[in-house]
Design an enzyme around this catalytic site. Sequence first.
Site, short mmCIF file in Angstrom:
data_model
loop_
_atom_site.label_atom_id
_atom_site.label_comp_id
_atom_site.label_asym_id
_atom_site.label_seq_id
_atom_site.Cartn_x
_atom_site.Cartn_y
_atom_site.Cartn_z
N GLU A 3 -10.38 12.55 6.80
CA GLU A 3 -10.22 13.88 6.21
C GLU A 3 -11.57 14.59 6.09
OE1 GLU A 3 -7.89 11.56 3.18
OE2 GLU A 3 -7.22 13.58 2.67
N THR B 242 -4.72 6.57 -0.40
CA THR B 242 -5.95 7.33 -0.47
C THR B 242 -5.85 8.45 -1.50
OG1 THR B 242 -6.20 6.90 1.87
CG2 THR B 242 -7.63 8.60 0.95
N ARG C 264 -8.70 3.71 12.68
CA ARG C 264 -7.80 4.83 13.04
C ARG C 264 -7.29 4.76 14.46
NH1 ARG C 264 -6.38 6.26 8.09
NH2 ARG C 264 -8.19 6.68 6.80
N ASP D 203 0.84 -1.18 0.00
CA ASP D 203 0.00 0.00 0.00
C ASP D 203 0.88 1.25 0.00
OD1 ASP D 203 -2.51 1.19 -0.03
OD2 ASP D 203 -2.55 1.43 2.14
N GLU E 90 -9.01 4.11 -2.84
CA GLU E 90 -7.76 3.87 -3.55
C GLU E 90 -8.03 3.16 -4.87
OE1 GLU E 90 -4.54 2.18 -1.35
OE2 GLU E 90 -5.17 3.04 0.57
N ARG F 99 0.37 17.11 12.58
CA ARG F 99 1.66 17.75 12.85
C ARG F 99 1.66 19.24 12.55
NH1 ARG F 99 3.03 13.09 10.32
NH2 ARG F 99 3.02 14.19 8.35
N TYR G 91 1.18 5.68 -0.57
CA TYR G 91 0.71 6.86 0.16
C TYR G 91 0.97 8.01 -0.79
CZ TYR G 91 0.67 9.62 4.63
OH TYR G 91 0.40 10.46 5.68
N TYR H 55 1.23 2.13 15.62
CA TYR H 55 2.02 2.29 14.40
C TYR H 55 3.43 2.84 14.58
CZ TYR H 55 1.90 7.33 13.37
OH TYR H 55 2.09 8.68 13.37
N THR I 244 -9.42 -5.60 3.18
CA THR I 244 -9.18 -4.68 2.07
C THR I 244 -10.09 -5.17 0.95
OG1 THR I 244 -6.87 -4.40 2.73
CG2 THR I 244 -7.44 -3.77 0.47
N ASP J 197 -9.26 0.48 1.30
CA ASP J 197 -8.30 0.09 2.33
C ASP J 197 -8.90 0.45 3.70
OD1 ASP J 197 -5.88 -0.66 3.54
OD2 ASP J 197 -5.11 1.39 3.43
N GLN K 133 -4.70 2.02 14.80
CA GLN K 133 -3.50 2.50 14.11
C GLN K 133 -2.69 3.47 14.97
OE1 GLN K 133 -4.37 3.90 10.17
NE2 GLN K 133 -2.31 4.64 9.77
N GLU L 107 -10.72 3.98 2.96
CA GLU L 107 -9.78 4.78 2.17
C GLU L 107 -10.04 4.49 0.70
OE1 GLU L 107 -5.68 4.33 3.43
OE2 GLU L 107 -6.00 5.70 5.11
N LYS M 288 -5.00 -2.20 9.60
CA LYS M 288 -5.30 -2.32 8.17
C LYS M 288 -5.43 -3.78 7.77
CE LYS M 288 -3.90 2.05 6.88
NZ LYS M 288 -4.55 2.93 5.89
N HIS N 61 -3.77 13.94 0.15
CA HIS N 61 -4.08 13.09 1.31
C HIS N 61 -2.96 13.19 2.35
CE1 HIS N 61 -5.21 9.70 3.83
NE2 HIS N 61 -4.05 9.11 3.57
#
Lengths: 423, 423
Positions: free
Chosen positions: A372, A358, A245, A134, A209, A150, A136, A252, A265, A241, A248, A207, A261, A141
């Site tokens: 999002e 995503t 959350r 997978d 994808e 962040r 990114y 993670y 899928t 996907d 995760q 997600e 995850k 996204h």
Amino acid sequence: MTHPNDPALRSFIPVDAESDFPIQNLPYGVFSARGLAPRVGVAIGDYVLDLWELEQDGRLAVGQDGPGVFVADTLNPFMALGPKVWAATRSRISELLRHDNGELRDNEALCRRVLVPMKEARLHLPIAVSGYTDFYASKEHASNVGIMFRGKENALQPNWLHMPVGYNGRASTVVVSGTKVRRPRGQLKPPGADLPSFGACRRLDFELEMGAVIGQPSPMGETLTEALAEQMIFGFVLLNDWSARDIQQWEYVPLGPFLAKAFATSISPWVVTSAALEPFRRQGPKQDPAPLPYLQQTQPHNYDIELEVALRAAPMSKPARICRTNFKYMYWSSVQQLLHHASSGCAMNVGDLLGSGTMSGPEKDQRGSLLEISWNGTEPVELASGITRTFLEDGDSLVMRGWCQGNGYRVGFGEVEGTIVPA
Amino acid sequence: MTHPNDPALRSFIPVDAESDFPIQNLPYGVFSARGLAPRVGVAIGDYVLDLWELEQDGRLAVGQDGPGVFVADTLNPFMALGPKVWAATRSRISELLRHDNGELRDNEALCRRVLVPMKEARLHLPIAVSGYTDFYASKEHASNVGIMFRGKENALQPNWLHMPVGYNGRASTVVVSGTKVRRPRGQLKPPGADLPSFGACRRLDFELEMGAVIGQPSPMGETLTEALAEQMIFGFVLLNDWSARDIQQWEYVPLGPFLAKAFATSISPWVVTSAALEPFRRQGPKQDPAPLPYLQQTQPHNYDIELEVALRAAPMSKPARICRTNFKYMYWSSVQQLLHHASSGCAMNVGDLLGSGTMSGPEKDQRGSLLEISWNGTEPVELASGITRTFLEDGDSLVMRGWCQGNGYRVGFGEVEGTIVPA
């Protein structure tokens, strides 16, 4: 001979202008019907064309290495035959389905044998997934997620503009559209909790994808060229996907997403070939800084594929659209993802599946996940009067659709649907 | 009948006390010899016992579901038959090899057919690896790495004591001992560099691990009990999780290690069964805090397996030992790893491989990677007069060995060897 992508081509089978499956598409899948074993089929209008019966009847040959590949329960044996066979098979199927060719059209008995109404067919997982990776690869996204966690100044990690960041996913739970998805359980440690607890996920997400299906292998220790990478991509599927959350968030660091995850899928049952997507090839976003030489592209490798996500809560009669975006926004193309994947000498196998990551677009209504859309749960989305969502609830059905819009026809992916059942 | 694990058992085939393969072991592998197709074999002393020939001769039956499983090129079909067949097969092979049973011993023609000198056999990858998951389950290793990169106060990440942290690895490059390992290339951004560049890895490392081989499946959406998880583990192999530290450093935030680990993972050709390891079962380290209920163990699930790593630079006549540790130090057992893996509803498959993570011990000479041995490249290790290493160089051969020490016999894993070839 007319090219199979010619927009003027018509089939003797009536195909609506809104159908995903005109003669220009001819996506491959695996189906069963009439109590018979699974076999390979091609979607045409509201029918599935049974390639095994066609082969049995001597109407379709795949060369000396291939007899019997269409009676398999996955596309892998057919994909393994390589691009020349893919092209010849596509041409021959196109020829057989043309409105002005009587070979199949006028053979009523054969038509009955090889054309199965789609509503009578059960569609299976089309490929045996060798490995699921997978990526990114949508800048929008990655930026949205980065800003959320962040702040705006550090939205993209330092490596993001230099490589298609990816991780190994779990192949064992890649399932076909329509498979129910059980809400996962796992370790949760919500903000403020001193200790983790084990329980049902509370922040269940999708997600949006696309998945690139690898149809040719590359050996361990060898790297690829752009041309080779392109030839290895058999086609594409829609891919959801599913993501937990909260699981995760706690698991993670430092080794990446794992169980958050790994529970499911979902992919669409039809693999739309790279050949059918050819007319919709587009230049991707400008890449700045320029990629390192091993990732440079001399050809455009993005595709103009409209993508749509709809969500139906149990009381609703039909799904409400919550996202509309396009595959063309993808920053790192599938070819670049594959080039990167093999760059360390990693062997690629027939049946590998590369999730794009995503696919969000630049606009607010183009966000490809509830994380999002609801901005980390702070802005609920209204589905219908009185029905809002931040994350997925039990009984919710999530539907993704994708299509390329031609002049008077669509090359579509069908849909990938999944309904959440309680933990 | 004598139990196959009885230390007093002897085979009619002479087996040295230092041999890894006495009659108490009987590990499974896949081999080819005499120009014939690969088949399943069992190691006994300096011989491989050909199970396919035994089955053909009517000496070994696996029940009505299983005929032909021994002529496969992987152990997967045999493993899929389940624990009852595993136990019955082990008993029968033990019986056939006993010193006091004439059935095979006195049948010279049959002996010639079914006993192949190991030096004439080519050993293959024993399993088709469905999924490869790598854990991080040694507290000493996680602490060493943490101290190196984050300081003593933050050595363990907050989640580490609460779950067996793991990630999905790449199954396509799991290879058998003896396979040459090409130094990977990848994106590197050494400290001080403004921009990444693409080139050969300069910090190539090994990781000493054990791999648990999953021999029974569990369906998507279901979780396991301790008893079920234990029954699903067919056996163990030695595992070298080759790692490119510099590629990893630049790529791994936020989605974890990817290409830095995807170029090769080497395993030993013999799978030592959980049944053979039974006498060496030990209580693992005390777990504090107590694990959440889904991870609690009522039985000990660690094993007392001596582990040794040796490194031979090209000019050296024999390898020099650089690590000696034990599998019993593993904080999270393989059963706990499997319980955790399935806890979100992740389907497990026959042929899944669970890497334990680097097995370091509490002492300085028990460190299971060059990253730790050379303390991130700052303390070179001396292999021989004038030959030192911080990381692996081209031409270096890395050898891992493992064995359980019984009274007068060893239950051993053989070795896993790999030699580095230039990028």
